[in-house]
Write an enzyme that holds these catalytic residues in place. Structure first.
Site, short mmCIF file in Angstrom:
data_model
loop_
_atom_site.label_atom_id
_atom_site.label_comp_id
_atom_site.label_asym_id
_atom_site.label_seq_id
_atom_site.Cartn_x
_atom_site.Cartn_y
_atom_site.Cartn_z
N LYS A 205 41.84 47.58 36.24
CA LYS A 205 40.88 46.79 37.02
C LYS A 205 40.18 45.76 36.13
O LYS A 205 40.07 44.58 36.47
CB LYS A 205 39.85 47.75 37.63
CG LYS A 205 38.64 47.09 38.22
CD LYS A 205 38.99 46.33 39.45
CE LYS A 205 37.88 45.40 39.86
NZ LYS A 205 38.09 44.76 41.12
N CYS A 259 32.09 40.08 40.17
CA CYS A 259 33.22 40.75 39.52
C CYS A 259 33.64 40.05 38.24
O CYS A 259 33.47 40.58 37.15
CB CYS A 259 34.40 40.77 40.49
SG CYS A 259 33.90 41.34 42.12
N1 SAJ Z 1 37.07 30.07 40.12
C1 SAJ Z 1 37.23 28.89 39.44
N2 SAJ Z 1 38.49 28.37 39.36
C2 SAJ Z 1 39.57 28.98 39.93
C3 SAJ Z 1 39.38 30.20 40.61
C4 SAJ Z 1 38.11 30.73 40.69
O1 SAJ Z 1 36.30 28.30 38.90
O2 SAJ Z 1 40.67 28.43 39.84
C5 SAJ Z 1 35.71 30.66 40.21
C6 SAJ Z 1 35.21 30.81 41.65
O3 SAJ Z 1 34.65 29.63 42.12
C7 SAJ Z 1 34.22 31.93 41.50
C8 SAJ Z 1 34.84 32.81 40.42
O4 SAJ Z 1 35.77 31.99 39.74
O5 SAJ Z 1 32.96 31.46 41.03
C9 SAJ Z 1 35.53 34.06 40.92
O6 SAJ Z 1 36.26 33.79 42.12
P1 SAJ Z 1 37.69 34.41 42.46
O7 SAJ Z 1 38.08 33.93 43.79
O8 SAJ Z 1 38.61 34.15 41.34
O9 SAJ Z 1 37.47 35.98 42.42
P2 SAJ Z 1 36.41 36.99 43.09
O10 SAJ Z 1 35.36 37.26 42.05
O11 SAJ Z 1 35.96 36.56 44.41
O12 SAJ Z 1 37.34 38.28 43.27
C10 SAJ Z 1 37.97 38.83 42.12
C11 SAJ Z 1 39.46 39.07 42.44
N3 SAJ Z 1 40.16 39.39 41.21
C12 SAJ Z 1 41.29 38.74 40.86
O13 SAJ Z 1 41.76 37.85 41.51
C13 SAJ Z 1 41.95 39.22 39.59
C14 SAJ Z 1 39.60 40.20 43.46
O14 SAJ Z 1 40.95 40.53 43.65
C15 SAJ Z 1 38.82 41.44 42.98
O15 SAJ Z 1 38.90 42.50 43.91
C16 SAJ Z 1 37.38 41.06 42.82
O16 SAJ Z 1 37.30 40.03 41.80
C17 SAJ Z 1 36.57 42.26 42.42
O17 SAJ Z 1 35.88 42.83 43.29
O18 SAJ Z 1 36.67 42.71 41.27
#
Ligand code: SAJ
Length: 426
Positions: A205, A259
């Site tokens: 995780k 997360c």
């Molecule tokens: N972000 C960027 N650039 C990107 C992708 C995301 O700046 O290309 C930023 C987003 O704007 C946000 C942050 O990163 O601020 C996180 O967003 P996210 O969509 O990447 O992830 P979370 O935090 O919403 O969800 C993550 C997911 N983990 C992965 O994709 C490895 C999800 O599957 C998990 O279940 C979740 O964390 C969790 O609960 O741990």
């Protein structure tokens, strides 16, 4: 193994969908939250958080009488701990919710029960922290009751679908515990169920979210390099991603949410010597709001007394979750720089930030703005037609931190348009 009743501790973004999904699949579920307001609102049919489809699902679960909401646990065949694991000011993991939930289960634990920890936790939490607490019941983990770690991995905004379809890893403190976990989750999980040991599951995780954080840090650092070398990062990423083995993520104002901006610190805390890249990536992402301010200054000049319409506050698009949001950090930095900031987020029109003006609609936010700053690409914001805004904020500078708008359309409507990480089109 047959689990007919289940007690879910913690009714947040993970616990509530999980409890409701088990309930709509025929399990008798007791949903437990220590927050009296949450218990009361759920019992009145109101859902305290936004997730597409969740309200309908909770209402179906409560309506079927399979989901009961209470503020204390009761006897059940299985228990799931889905409480938050935030970090403290010093970035150290706060396990107080996990330990409190485990303590709360002790009086109800019986032989043959299954306990699952879902909360994201530092490596070895299940074995070194949760097991000893549960054993205060006089029962022995593994011998008398099953104990496993099974992380949630669902993406906010798509939780209900991913809960069912994603692969699920279940790490038991022994093989029968992992098998017991599989029996429970097989109730609704359609993705592959992988069995392993508890510490491997905890590490899986943390590795997933850390991997994403490091990749976003690379994208954010590339955006700074592009600004420096007068390159448009968005164009450069598009071209680089044509390579079959390259998939650069998107730069933006930073990384937020509960997360990805939190979990990597669990590794750093547990093993600082072995986590140097992880720590650096965290610092790069945490510094990105500052890069937004520097880039805005380079585009718009002195920020003092400028009126800024800051659009979007959530940590990512189309969710109402503001936890650890970099957009909020940008707003705070603008205020420190002497700007008058009007904030607007279509998913939360009541959130306040000290010395910022909370707006309930777009028009109110952009009226008279010198700078229109797009911080989160919520669909409602990316869909804005610049013509809607022209009369309200004539000659405003538009600064897009997420590549959410089309340069040509905004320029044609008479605005000066800048994009984060675009050193070419200034
Ligand atoms: N972000 C960027 N650039 C990107 C992708 C995301 O700046 O290309 C930023 C987003 O704007 C946000 C942050 O990163 O601020 C996180 O967003 P996210 O969509 O990447 O992830 P979370 O935090 O919403 O969800 C993550 C997911 N983990 C992965 O994709 C490895 C999800 O599957 C998990 O279940 C979740 O964390 C969790 O609960 O741990």
């Amino acid at each position: 193994m047959n689990f007919e009743s289940l007690c879910v501790l913690g009714l947040g973004y993970i616990g509530l969908p999980t409890a409701s999904t088990f309930a709509t699949h025929g399990i008798q579920v007791i949903g437990v939250d220590t927050n009296a307001r949450i218990v009361e609102s759920l019992n009145n049919g109101q859902v305290h958080l936004f997730e597409p489809g969740l309200r309908t699902l909770v209402q179906a679960a409560v309506g079927s009488k399979n989901l009961t909401i209470r503020n204390t646990p009761q006897k059940a065949d299985a228990f799931i701990i889905a409480v938050p694991t935030p970090f403290k000011e010093d970035k150290l993991a706060d396990l107080s919710y996990v330990t409190a939930a485990a303590e709360a289960i002790v009086p109800y634990l019986e032989k043959g029960n299954l306990v699952i920890l879902e909360s994201t936790s530092p490596p070895r939490t299940t074995v070194d922290i949760v097991a000893p607490i549960l054993e205060k019941s006089g029962l022995t983990a593994g011998t008398d009751f099953y104990l496993a770690y099974s992380p949630e991995r669902v993406l906010p905004g798509q939780i209900l679908r991913e809960l069912i379809e994603n692969a699920r890893v279940i790490g038991g403190i022994d093989a029968p515990s992992a098998q017991a976990g599989k029996s429970l989750y097989s109730t609704f999980v359609r993705g592959e169920i992988i069995l392993t040991d508890a510490t491997t599951a905890e590490m899986v995780k943390l590795m997933e979210n850390t991997y994403r954080d490091i990749n976003i840090a690379a994208a954010n650092e590339f955006s700074r390099l592009a600004a420096r070398f007068e390159v448009d990062i968005w164009e450069a990423i598009e071209v680089a991603n044509l390579h079959p083995r390259v998939k650069i993520l998107r730069p933006g104002p930073g990384v937020g949410g509960h997360c990805i901006s939190v979990d990597p610190w669990f590794f750093v805390e547990a093993a600082p010597e072995q986590s140097q890249l992880i720590r650096t990536a965290r610092l790069v992402n945490d510094r990105q709001p500052q890069f937004v301010i520097e880039s805005l200054r380079a585009a718009a000049g002195d920020l003092k007394d400028r009126k800024v319409a800051a659009l979007g506050l959530a940590y990512k698009p189309d969710v109402d979750d503001l936890r650890e949001s970099p957009a909020i950090e940008v707003v705070k930095a603008l205020i420190s720089a002497g700007c008058q900031v009007d904030i607007f987020d279509p998913f939360d029109t009541t959130y306040t930030i000290d010395r910022a003006n909370t707006c309930t609609n777009l028009e109110q936010a952009v009226k008279g703005a010198h700078i229109i700053l797009l911080l989160v690409p919520h669909t409602q914001l990316t869909d804005i037609d610049p013509k809607q805004v022209t009369a309200l904020a004539r000659n405003a500078i538009v600064f897009d931190t997420v590549n959410g708008w089309d340069r040509t359309i905004w320029k044609d409507a008479g605005f000066t348009y800048y994009r984060l990480g675009d050193g070419k089109n200034r």
